[in-house]
Design a protein around this motif. Sequence first.
Motif, PDB file in Angstrom:
ATOM      1  N   ILE A 198      21.240  43.206  31.948  1.00 41.55           N
ATOM      2  CA  ILE A 198      22.133  42.162  32.441  1.00 41.55           C
ATOM      3  C   ILE A 198      23.589  42.579  32.237  1.00 41.55           C
ATOM      4  CG2 ILE A 198      22.930  39.798  31.960  1.00 41.55           C
ATOM      5  CD1 ILE A 198      20.003  39.022  31.661  1.00 41.55           C
ATOM      6  N   ALA A 199      23.849  43.218  31.087  1.00 36.43           N
ATOM      7  CA  ALA A 199      25.215  43.677  30.830  1.00 36.43           C
ATOM      8  C   ALA A 199      25.622  44.686  31.908  1.00 36.43           C
ATOM      9  CB  ALA A 199      25.275  44.329  29.442  1.00 36.43           C
ATOM     10  N   ARG A 200      24.684  45.577  32.211  1.00 38.43           N
ATOM     11  CA  ARG A 200      25.021  46.569  33.230  1.00 38.43           C
ATOM     12  C   ARG A 200      25.288  45.879  34.568  1.00 38.43           C
ATOM     13  NH1 ARG A 200      20.910  51.248  35.106  1.00 38.43           N
ATOM     14  NH2 ARG A 200      20.996  51.906  32.925  1.00 38.43           N
ATOM     15  N   ASP A 201      24.499  44.900  34.865  1.00 36.49           N
ATOM     16  CA  ASP A 201      24.673  44.209  36.144  1.00 36.49           C
ATOM     17  C   ASP A 201      26.006  43.471  36.162  1.00 36.49           C
ATOM     18  OD1 ASP A 201      23.765  43.567  38.705  1.00 36.49           O
ATOM     19  OD2 ASP A 201      23.081  41.587  38.019  1.00 36.49           O
ATOM     20  N   ARG A 202      26.279  42.889  35.010  1.00 39.40           N
ATOM     21  CA  ARG A 202      27.555  42.166  34.929  1.00 39.40           C
ATOM     22  C   ARG A 202      28.709  43.114  35.200  1.00 39.40           C
ATOM     23  NH1 ARG A 202      27.712  37.252  32.661  1.00 39.40           N
ATOM     24  NH2 ARG A 202      25.875  37.541  31.371  1.00 39.40           N
ATOM     25  N   GLN A 203      28.651  44.286  34.579  1.00 41.75           N
ATOM     26  CA  GLN A 203      29.721  45.271  34.758  1.00 41.75           C
ATOM     27  C   GLN A 203      29.798  45.715  36.213  1.00 41.75           C
ATOM     28  OE1 GLN A 203      29.157  48.867  32.587  1.00 41.75           O
ATOM     29  NE2 GLN A 203      31.131  49.716  33.239  1.00 41.75           N
ATOM     30  N   VAL A 204      28.683  46.016  36.762  1.00 44.67           N
ATOM     31  CA  VAL A 204      28.646  46.448  38.163  1.00 44.67           C
ATOM     32  C   VAL A 204      29.267  45.383  39.042  1.00 44.67           C
ATOM     33  CG1 VAL A 204      27.081  46.872  40.091  1.00 44.67           C
ATOM     34  CG2 VAL A 204      26.687  47.979  37.893  1.00 44.67           C
ATOM     35  N   ARG A 205      28.895  44.138  38.714  1.00 43.81           N
ATOM     36  CA  ARG A 205      29.406  43.043  39.519  1.00 43.81           C
ATOM     37  C   ARG A 205      30.927  42.929  39.401  1.00 43.81           C
ATOM     38  NH1 ARG A 205      26.342  39.118  41.497  1.00 43.81           N
ATOM     39  NH2 ARG A 205      24.105  39.532  41.447  1.00 43.81           N
ATOM     40  N   SER A 206      31.474  43.108  38.169  1.00 47.05           N
ATOM     41  CA  SER A 206      32.929  42.958  38.021  1.00 47.05           C
ATOM     42  C   SER A 206      33.646  44.083  38.741  1.00 47.05           C
ATOM     43  CB  SER A 206      33.299  42.923  36.527  1.00 47.05           C
ATOM     44  OG  SER A 206      33.369  44.226  35.997  1.00 47.05           O
ATOM     45  N   VAL A 207      33.106  45.313  38.617  1.00 43.64           N
ATOM     46  CA  VAL A 207      33.710  46.446  39.340  1.00 43.64           C
ATOM     47  C   VAL A 207      33.693  46.158  40.832  1.00 43.64           C
ATOM     48  CG1 VAL A 207      33.315  48.839  40.009  1.00 43.64           C
ATOM     49  CG2 VAL A 207      33.171  48.173  37.601  1.00 43.64           C
ATOM     50  N   ARG A 208      32.540  45.661  41.247  1.00 45.60           N
ATOM     51  CA  ARG A 208      32.393  45.387  42.666  1.00 45.60           C
ATOM     52  C   ARG A 208      33.394  44.313  43.087  1.00 45.60           C
ATOM     53  NH1 ARG A 208      26.467  45.082  43.387  1.00 45.60           N
ATOM     54  NH2 ARG A 208      26.721  42.903  42.780  1.00 45.60           N
ATOM     55  N   ALA A 209      33.610  43.317  42.194  1.00 49.57           N
ATOM     56  CA  ALA A 209      34.527  42.230  42.531  1.00 49.57           C
ATOM     57  C   ALA A 209      35.974  42.756  42.595  1.00 49.57           C
ATOM     58  CB  ALA A 209      34.430  41.140  41.445  1.00 49.57           C
ATOM     59  N   ASP A 210      36.421  43.634  41.613  1.00 47.61           N
ATOM     60  CA  ASP A 210      37.758  44.228  41.607  1.00 47.61           C
ATOM     61  C   ASP A 210      37.979  45.002  42.889  1.00 47.61           C
ATOM     62  OD1 ASP A 210      38.017  43.182  39.192  1.00 47.61           O
ATOM     63  OD2 ASP A 210      37.954  45.085  38.068  1.00 47.61           O
ATOM     64  N   LEU A 211      37.039  45.776  43.218  1.00 51.78           N
ATOM     65  CA  LEU A 211      37.165  46.610  44.416  1.00 51.78           C
ATOM     66  C   LEU A 211      37.304  45.729  45.656  1.00 51.78           C
ATOM     67  CD1 LEU A 211      37.129  49.618  45.157  1.00 51.78           C
ATOM     68  CD2 LEU A 211      34.696  49.353  45.685  1.00 51.78           C
ATOM     69  N   GLY A 212      36.573  44.622  45.625  1.00 47.05           N
ATOM     70  CA  GLY A 212      36.641  43.710  46.773  1.00 47.05           C
ATOM     71  C   GLY A 212      38.073  43.160  46.909  1.00 47.05           C
ATOM     72  N   ALA A 213      38.688  42.823  45.769  1.00 47.79           N
ATOM     73  CA  ALA A 213      40.038  42.277  45.805  1.00 47.79           C
ATOM     74  C   ALA A 213      41.007  43.336  46.312  1.00 47.79           C
ATOM     75  CB  ALA A 213      40.445  41.832  44.388  1.00 47.79           C
ATOM     76  N   LEU A 214      40.807  44.550  45.785  1.00 46.61           N
ATOM     77  CA  LEU A 214      41.677  45.653  46.169  1.00 46.61           C
ATOM     78  C   LEU A 214      41.566  45.921  47.689  1.00 46.61           C
ATOM     79  CD1 LEU A 214      43.464  47.490  44.492  1.00 46.61           C
ATOM     80  CD2 LEU A 214      41.569  49.126  44.371  1.00 46.61           C
ATOM     81  N   ARG A 215      40.330  45.884  48.148  1.00 43.01           N
ATOM     82  CA  ARG A 215      40.108  46.157  49.564  1.00 43.01           C
ATOM     83  C   ARG A 215      40.767  45.058  50.411  1.00 43.01           C
ATOM     84  NH1 ARG A 215      37.112  49.975  51.670  1.00 43.01           N
ATOM     85  NH2 ARG A 215      36.158  50.503  49.691  1.00 43.01           N
ATOM     86  N   GLN A 216      40.695  43.845  49.873  1.00 44.81           N
ATOM     87  CA  GLN A 216      41.321  42.730  50.603  1.00 44.81           C
ATOM     88  C   GLN A 216      42.827  42.971  50.737  1.00 44.81           C
ATOM     89  OE1 GLN A 216      40.184  39.089  48.723  1.00 44.81           O
ATOM     90  NE2 GLN A 216      40.292  37.902  50.638  1.00 44.81           N
ATOM     91  N   ARG A 217      43.424  43.437  49.639  1.00 42.88           N
ATOM     92  CA  ARG A 217      44.861  43.711  49.662  1.00 42.88           C
ATOM     93  C   ARG A 217      45.151  44.856  50.636  1.00 42.88           C
ATOM     94  NH1 ARG A 217      46.041  44.577  43.504  1.00 42.88           N
ATOM     95  NH2 ARG A 217      44.047  43.557  43.047  1.00 42.88           N
ATOM     96  N   TYR A 218      44.355  45.843  50.579  1.00 41.01           N
ATOM     97  CA  TYR A 218      44.543  46.992  51.465  1.00 41.01           C
ATOM     98  C   TYR A 218      44.439  46.546  52.923  1.00 41.01           C
ATOM     99  CZ  TYR A 218      43.719  51.566  53.638  1.00 41.01           C
ATOM    100  OH  TYR A 218      43.795  52.660  54.439  1.00 41.01           O
ATOM    101  N   ASP A 219      43.497  45.641  53.183  1.00 45.33           N
ATOM    102  CA  ASP A 219      43.327  45.158  54.549  1.00 45.33           C
ATOM    103  C   ASP A 219      44.581  44.430  55.041  1.00 45.33           C
ATOM    104  OD1 ASP A 219      40.825  46.239  54.597  1.00 45.33           O
ATOM    105  OD2 ASP A 219      39.748  44.354  54.211  1.00 45.33           O
ATOM    106  N   GLY A 220      45.404  43.930  54.032  1.00 45.13           N
ATOM    107  CA  GLY A 220      46.624  43.212  54.411  1.00 45.13           C
ATOM    108  C   GLY A 220      47.765  44.129  54.864  1.00 45.13           C
ATOM    109  N   LEU A 221      47.588  45.446  54.707  1.00 44.38           N
ATOM    110  CA  LEU A 221      48.643  46.391  55.098  1.00 44.38           C
ATOM    111  C   LEU A 221      48.701  46.515  56.619  1.00 44.38           C
ATOM    112  CD1 LEU A 221      48.109  49.314  52.550  1.00 44.38           C
ATOM    113  CD2 LEU A 221      49.630  47.345  52.368  1.00 44.38           C
ATOM    114  N   THR A 222      49.925  46.793  57.120  1.00 41.67           N
ATOM    115  CA  THR A 222      50.069  47.056  58.556  1.00 41.67           C
ATOM    116  C   THR A 222      49.583  48.475  58.828  1.00 41.67           C
ATOM    117  OG1 THR A 222      52.246  48.011  58.292  1.00 41.67           O
ATOM    118  CG2 THR A 222      52.149  45.606  58.638  1.00 41.67           C
ATOM    119  N   PRO A 223      49.291  48.745  60.083  1.00 37.88           N
ATOM    120  CA  PRO A 223      48.829  50.111  60.398  1.00 37.88           C
ATOM    121  C   PRO A 223      49.796  51.170  59.947  1.00 37.88           C
ATOM    122  CG  PRO A 223      48.467  48.652  62.241  1.00 37.88           C
ATOM    123  CD  PRO A 223      49.223  47.842  61.209  1.00 37.88           C
ATOM    124  N   ARG A 224      51.101  50.916  60.101  1.00 43.46           N
ATOM    125  CA  ARG A 224      52.082  51.911  59.714  1.00 43.46           C
ATOM    126  C   ARG A 224      52.055  52.134  58.218  1.00 43.46           C
ATOM    127  NH1 ARG A 224      53.847  56.146  62.200  1.00 43.46           N
ATOM    128  NH2 ARG A 224      56.075  56.099  62.762  1.00 43.46           N
TER     129      ARG A 224
END
Lengths: 215, 835
Positions: free
Chosen positions: A120-146
């Motif tokens: 469960i601890a491993r899953d929790r960690q995986v989930r948090s990493v996955r959640a951080d990455l999701g936030a980061l990707r969301q921010r990245y998606d906010g960038l303009t093409p340039r």
Amino acid sequence: MTADDDVVFVVDDDERIREAIVELLASHGTRCVAFASAGDYVAAAKPDIPSCLVLDIELPDMNGLELQGRMAGGDHPPIVFITGHGDIPSSVRAIKHGAVDFLSKPFSDVDLMAAIRAAIARDRQVRSVRADLGALRQRYDGLTPREREVLPLVVSGLLNKQAAAELRISEVTLQIHRRNIMQKMAAASLADLVRMAQRLDIEITHSRRTTEGRS
Amino acid sequence: MTAVLPQQSVLMAVLASVTGIAVWELAGTPFGLLAPVSAVFLFLRGRLVLGVLGGMTIALVVSGLVAWGHSGEYGEIAGLVAAFTATALCIGAMIGAVTSGAAHAGALLGAKVPGRSDEGASPGGASPTLRHPDDRPAAAYAAARAFWTSVPQVMRYRHLQPDGSCRWGETRSNPEPSASVDADELATGKEQATTSVPDRQPASVADAIQAAKVIEDLFGNAWAFDAEGRWIYLPQFAQATLGLTPEELNTSRDDGRVAWHALLHPDDYERFVSAWHRSLRTGEPFHAEHRIRRATGHFAWARSAARPSYDRNGEVRGWYGTSIDLDVYKKTVDALQERERELTHLVNMVPSYLWRLTADGEPSYFNNRLAEFFGMDIPDLVDSRATMLAAVMETLVHPDDADRLSESLRHCVATGERFNMRYRLRRWDGVYRWIEGRAEPLRDQLGNIVQWYGVSNDITEQVFAENALRERGRSLQDLIDALPVNILSFDPLGKLTYASKRYLEQVGSPLAHVDDFNALAQDLAHPDDFPSMFKRAAAGFANGEAFVNRFRRRDRQGVYRWIEARAQPWRDPAGTIVQWYIVSVEVDEEVRAQEALRAAQDDLARQSQAASLAELSASIAHEVNQPLAAVVANSHACQRWLTADPPNMERAQKTVERVIRDANAAADIVSRIRALFRHAVETRSCETLAGVIADARDLLAEEALRRRVRMHIEVDGELPPVALDPVQLQQVLVNLMRNGMEAMEATAGERTLRIRLRRVDAAVQTEIVDCGPGIEFPDRIFEPFFTTKGHGMGMGLAICRSIVEAHGGRIWAEKSEAAGATFIFTLPVEAKVAA
């Protein structure tokens, strides 16, 4: 001791075993859902919370190891195998494919609970990493093409001047893009931005040295 | 004296004629004409005389009758003519009587010498008339001798030269019938050419009949003819043999044919008649060999000869002669000739080549077949070479055989040993043929070799066949030598008669004292193997039956190697054993491989036993582990509930119940497994099986309902009780019945499980029949871990079998008649139970 926001899935065809594990986990205050076959488990709707799968190897419809192979690649809870007569090759295979533990029946509650907790601890960690990455990707998606063009050049370590030349824009314009990027990505520093780019698998395409050579 | 007579008589005749005519002219008297008439008579011969005399007689008669009948002038003239002719007739008759004797004598000495046998045979081709007159009779006699004796006559004679002188020559008279034998010629000395012929035959009138009678005195047969060829004398015996009288014979003469006509064989006729006519015409001596018809109608060979008899004037008056019967001689000769012909035929027809060599070994005769074989005969061999033998060797004998053959021939000729050899001769077409020649010498009384008689046969085919046979024998020998086996043969007494090359190479030559089977076996067989091997062999030999032995045999290096020996008797058509043949093959590697294989199999058996034990224990572990794992987990849970604060007694209680339940299940499994291995008998009791079946049905009733299976149980009445363990038997029944139900899972129609119980002999038989898909491996299905189910352990039926067999029964599976499977087990009705 464990929080309510996690769950243990148990798959075993022997009803007595299922009962006993459910009872044991209940005595430890762990939420638990039991299935009689692999098919039932796959078909069931599972809550998106940290979880663990306690899986018997000998199942009527599908071998436990087989199920592990099927699920590999997708998001699935870490697996703890339990078996009546475990042999070394199957245990090695199970661990290699990412199983948390491989327990022979009869097993002690300490071993089982430790394995479940680790899982469960491993899953929790995986989930948090996955959640951080999701936030980061969301921010990245906010960038303009340039800005997405500028980002690799910046994290590659090019000077503003070089990056501007690369994109045939003025250095001033580049500086504006760069500032916007830092803001949108919520990067505290350039090093922070570089770490983010690495997690987002943005490739370092340029080198300051080669650019110098070319200019 | 005699030589001047003709000239004087002519002169006198001329003088008398002239005087007579002159008298007739001058005196006018016709009697003057008597002189010339008389002269004419003097020179007339034979028929002419008779003709003239006849004419005169007619004239006399006519003129006499006219003179008698007429008077006057005609009568007077007729009387004159009659007187004249009467006178002339008298004179003529008188002269004729005188001249015939003189003429005969003159003929014997004079112009005509018969002897046609001279002609053509004399080297000089001299005409008889050119011979000296003194030699002519001798020649005639020589010819006669040649005729009668068949011996050629050679005589010397004087040859008249144109100038009147004489030269000596030689003449040869060949016999008319050619002889088939060589006869020495009879040569007369040159000084004896003349004979006393003139003295022997006086110049007198010889009566043919008289002459014939003289000959008849001598030879017992003779005959006479008149000058015209009519029979005038034939002895009585001859008339009897021929069955004809001279008169009867002469009738054919009167008809214009020869008087011999009735006696001659048609084949001889022409020849005989032409000779006869010639002799009658010319007066030449007559000789003929011919057949004569006897009264019986048979023809007999005869030789006939005739000589003319002359009158005084040299006129032929008649013929005398004789016929000698040649029949026996002729037939003997013919028979001899026939025999010779047949012999020649035989020699040429016999299907062999016959030949003859001189004492020196020179070829002197080939029979026709041999000549045809060579395409040449003896005369063709004569050429520039030194001898004919050399020619034969060079041209007709195969070059490879020539030396051998000449050496052998030389040896035989030198020693007189029998010759026998095979060699090749060249046939006419150039092909050399194999010939077997044999020859033996013919010796005279002194033992000297006169000739060699040889016979040869073409044996080419035989030689080829022999070669092929030899080749076959050799290839068979090669085969025997090449085969990787040893071959021995023994006679019925056990004496070694043959050992193949390979045997000798591998085992070594049998020693002199161990060449019988027993000694050989004792010597070569491994001491450990000898007794059994010898026993089997002895039995085989004694019964005449083939036998096989496997034993270790010592080879020539002293190493014992395993061999397999097979012995087979060979019998003659009567069934008696003639020979024992033993073929032995080395099986050392095979035997060792078999030993290794057996060891490997033992290993494997042990290993598989171990493997199945391991699997069995794994299965047992699994079966037991499941409840144990539940027990452990529940125990932990229970412990948790009890140590919780506050303790959850309710949950603890529940888990403890589960622990008890699962622990019991584990114990039950363990006890079942123990039962499987222990086959405990102490729990058996005497019960009827029907009760156990009813219990099992009750146990499975709920499951049957769930599976929609109808159970149908038939039990025959009055079944004896059997000793059984009810728990074990129930396990068997439940297992089999549940199997049946599971098998019908996929059955669409009616699912019926029939259980039938009945007595078969001394056993009670239970049949469980389902209508599922049936079973594929009825034989293997009872083996442990054999399963056809997706997740079965394969222990159920094994346990069933174990239980049934522990009860002394039997269990098996069959395919049902319609569909599905039938499981049957029997339990014996025990005697002690009955008691």
